[in-house]
Design a protein around this motif. Structure first.
Motif, PDB file in Angstrom:
ATOM      1  N   SER A   6       0.838  -1.202   0.000  1.00  0.00           N
ATOM      2  CA  SER A   6       0.000   0.000   0.000  1.00  0.00           C
ATOM      3  C   SER A   6       0.870   1.249   0.000  1.00  0.00           C
ATOM      4  N   GLU A   7       0.344   2.297  -0.613  1.00  0.00           N
ATOM      5  CA  GLU A   7       1.051   3.572  -0.646  1.00  0.00           C
ATOM      6  C   GLU A   7       0.860   4.288   0.681  1.00  0.00           C
ATOM      7  N   GLU A   8       1.810   5.130   1.040  1.00  0.00           N
ATOM      8  CA  GLU A   8       1.757   5.855   2.306  1.00  0.00           C
ATOM      9  C   GLU A   8       0.439   6.605   2.478  1.00  0.00           C
ATOM     10  N   LYS A   9      -0.053   7.257   1.425  1.00  0.00           N
ATOM     11  CA  LYS A   9      -1.256   8.084   1.542  1.00  0.00           C
ATOM     12  C   LYS A   9      -2.524   7.261   1.757  1.00  0.00           C
ATOM     13  N   THR A  10      -2.469   5.948   1.548  1.00  0.00           N
ATOM     14  CA  THR A  10      -3.655   5.112   1.738  1.00  0.00           C
ATOM     15  C   THR A  10      -3.643   4.359   3.062  1.00  0.00           C
ATOM     16  N   LYS A  11      -2.584   4.516   3.842  1.00  0.00           N
ATOM     17  CA  LYS A  11      -2.506   3.823   5.119  1.00  0.00           C
ATOM     18  C   LYS A  11      -3.387   4.520   6.149  1.00  0.00           C
ATOM     19  N   PRO A  12      -3.911   3.773   7.122  1.00  0.00           N
ATOM     20  CA  PRO A  12      -4.862   4.347   8.083  1.00  0.00           C
ATOM     21  C   PRO A  12      -4.210   5.318   9.071  1.00  0.00           C
ATOM     22  N   ILE A  13      -4.930   6.405   9.333  1.00  0.00           N
ATOM     23  CA  ILE A  13      -4.554   7.336  10.393  1.00  0.00           C
ATOM     24  C   ILE A  13      -5.808   7.650  11.199  1.00  0.00           C
ATOM     25  N   PHE A  14      -5.621   8.049  12.455  1.00  0.00           N
ATOM     26  CA  PHE A  14      -6.734   8.359  13.333  1.00  0.00           C
ATOM     27  C   PHE A  14      -6.802   9.861  13.556  1.00  0.00           C
ATOM     28  N   GLU A  15      -8.016  10.396  13.536  1.00  0.00           N
ATOM     29  CA  GLU A  15      -8.214  11.829  13.717  1.00  0.00           C
ATOM     30  C   GLU A  15      -8.010  12.223  15.177  1.00  0.00           C
ATOM     31  N   CYS A  16      -7.446  13.402  15.384  1.00  0.00           N
ATOM     32  CA  CYS A  16      -7.147  13.882  16.738  1.00  0.00           C
ATOM     33  C   CYS A  16      -8.392  14.291  17.514  1.00  0.00           C
ATOM     34  N   ASP A  17      -9.291  14.995  16.873  1.00  0.00           N
ATOM     35  CA  ASP A  17     -10.390  15.646  17.585  1.00  0.00           C
ATOM     36  C   ASP A  17     -11.690  14.852  17.616  1.00  0.00           C
ATOM     37  N   ASP A  18     -11.787  13.786  16.875  1.00  0.00           N
ATOM     38  CA  ASP A  18     -13.021  13.015  16.799  1.00  0.00           C
ATOM     39  C   ASP A  18     -13.105  12.046  17.987  1.00  0.00           C
ATOM     40  N   PRO A  19     -14.085  12.224  18.895  1.00  0.00           N
ATOM     41  CA  PRO A  19     -14.178  11.353  20.070  1.00  0.00           C
ATOM     42  C   PRO A  19     -14.427   9.882  19.723  1.00  0.00           C
ATOM     43  N   HIS A  20     -14.892   9.603  18.515  1.00  0.00           N
ATOM     44  CA  HIS A  20     -15.105   8.212  18.120  1.00  0.00           C
ATOM     45  C   HIS A  20     -13.787   7.443  18.014  1.00  0.00           C
ATOM     46  N   TRP A  21     -12.683   8.151  17.876  1.00  0.00           N
ATOM     47  CA  TRP A  21     -11.369   7.517  17.754  1.00  0.00           C
ATOM     48  C   TRP A  21     -10.655   7.418  19.102  1.00  0.00           C
ATOM     49  N   GLN A  22     -11.324   7.747  20.195  1.00  0.00           N
ATOM     50  CA  GLN A  22     -10.695   7.808  21.512  1.00  0.00           C
ATOM     51  C   GLN A  22     -10.028   6.501  21.928  1.00  0.00           C
TER      52      GLN A  22
END
Length: 122
Positions: A6-22
């Motif tokens: 997979s390319e770097e831009k398609t790898k998963p990241i988690f959002e900082c401000d979204d409480p669903h990612w807590q």
């Protein structure tokens, strides 16, 4: 699911401000999402809550989350989500927080108790 090449831009990241990612974490058995020199581990949201009882040097921000730095890779750890329902004589009053202390290191972290009376620990 195994993701390879997979390319770097398609790898998963988690959002900082979204409480669903807590409390989010994702196991990476194939060493696909972490830094190139790392083995199997977990992607986690990069915050104190998620790293509360992990060794100090277990996690590092993934190189492809350059903007927010909210996603970390933790090599050689085992993450689990646990719901704790505090009990005892004071439980009728309703707890607001649950403080855990690592008996070996003395490291502490305080988790909020939700409206349902449970605390979510990672």
């Amino acid at each position: 699911v195994v993701i390879t090449g997979s390319e770097e831009k398609t790898k998963p990241i988690f959002e900082c401000d979204d409480p669903h990612w807590q409390n989010v974490f994702m196991e990476d058995n194939e060493s696909t999402f972490g830094p190139a020199d790392k083995g199997a581990g977990f992607l986690i949201r990069n915050n104190d809550r998620m790293k509360a009882f992990l060794p100090e040097d277990a996690c590092e921000v993934v190189p492809y989350d350059v903007e927010d730095k909210c996603t970390a890779f933790c090599e050689g750890v085992c993450m689990r989500l646990v719901w704790v329902l505090p009990g005892g004589k004071s439980s009728k009053i309703g707890y607001k927080e649950l403080k855990l202390t690592h008996s070996d290191t003395g490291k502490e972290y305080t988790f909020a108790v939700l409206e349902n009376g449970k605390a979510v620990l990672v």
